[in-house]
Design an enzyme around this catalytic site. Structure first.
Site, PDB file in Angstrom:
ATOM      1  N   THR A 108     -87.184  52.152  -7.304  1.00 27.46           N
ATOM      2  CA  THR A 108     -86.213  51.094  -7.607  1.00 27.46           C
ATOM      3  C   THR A 108     -86.832  49.893  -8.322  1.00 27.46           C
ATOM      4  OG1 THR A 108     -86.682  49.997  -5.518  1.00 27.46           O
ATOM      5  CG2 THR A 108     -84.936  51.665  -5.496  1.00 27.46           C
ATOM      6  N   ASP A 200    -101.077  49.548 -14.864  1.00 26.74           N
ATOM      7  CA  ASP A 200    -100.922  49.102 -13.469  1.00 26.74           C
ATOM      8  C   ASP A 200    -102.145  48.270 -13.069  1.00 26.74           C
ATOM      9  OD1 ASP A 200    -101.190  49.117 -10.545  1.00 26.74           O
ATOM     10  OD2 ASP A 200     -99.418  50.408 -10.617  1.00 26.74           O
TER      11      ASP A 200
END
Ligand code: PRP
Ligand code: URA
Length: 209
Positions: A108, A200
């Protein structure tokens, strides 16, 4: 009304260029994140107030300036924010350090809270929240809400790379918070990663990928 400050110092630009490269390994990545944090701390603390005090040099009495009033705290958002703490403490060794644990749910992209430990007197301090990446802005906004719920009033946010979407969200949700940005990038991709970004940040700092 707070401001958004994008760094224009050539050293910061050069160092951000190095950490963006995919071939930069964890050791160099960590070192440069720390150096950039030091340089950004220098820029972001420009507004701190000074007061005059009288001292004595070996030669005579004179007046010098020292930092006035409130003390500082650095609050990294775990994990990647940890990479910025050393650089901040090199510049302001007396600062205390709090920790806020948040991770982005991979499905999400919403922040999930898992930890919060702050200095006892955090509410009385100038707090610098640090995280290398401001993507959707969800993590930074949630961390700052957590601090405000604990009574902290003077908050600044510092990141190395930001997406316009994150800056807009953070400014809207926390208009009182100054935002210091190393480089403002183009956009987010469909996985909510910053483009061009650096990938990341947590994985690159800790070598977990
Ligand atoms: C990264 C980064 C921020 C967040 C930014 O952390 O360090 O905390 O994502 O994204 P957002 O602005 O969309 O919230 P991540 O969730 O990957 O956790 P980690 O530091 O533990 O790897
Ligand atoms: N978190 C990261 O570490 N990188 C991004 O590009 C977005 C979120």
């Amino acid at each position: 009304m707070a401001g958004v400050y994008v760094m224009d110092h050539p050293l910061i630009r050069h160092k951000i260029g190095i950490i963006r490269r995919k071939e930069t390994g964890s050791q160099e990545f960590r070192r440069i994140i720390s150096e950039i944090s030091m340089l950004m701390c220098y820029e972001a603390t420009r507004g701190l107030e000074l007061s005059e005090v009288e001292i004595e040099t070996p030669i005579c009495k004179t007046k010098v300036q020292e930092l006035k009033g409130k003390k500082m705290a650095v609050v990294p958002i775990l994990r990647a924010g940890l990479g910025m703490v050393d650089g901040m403490l090199t510049m302001v060794p007396a600062a205390k350090v709090g920790h806020i644990g948040l991770y982005r749910d991979p499905e999400t992209a919403l922040p999930v809270e898992y930890y919060c430990k702050l200095p006892r007197d955090c509410a009385e301090r100038d707090v610098f929240v640090v995280d290398p990446m401001l993507a959707t802005g969800g993590s930074a906004a949630a961390a700052i809400t957590m601090l405000k719920e604990k009574g902290v009033k003077n908050i600044r946010f510092m990141c190395i790379i930001a997406a316009p979407e994150g800056v807009q969200r953070l400014s809207q949700e926390h208009p009182d918070v100054d935002i210091y940005i190393g480089a403002l990038d183009q956009c987010l991709n469909d996985r909510k990663y910053i483009v061009p970004g650096l990938g990341d940040a947590g994985d690159r700092i800790f070598g977990t990928k």
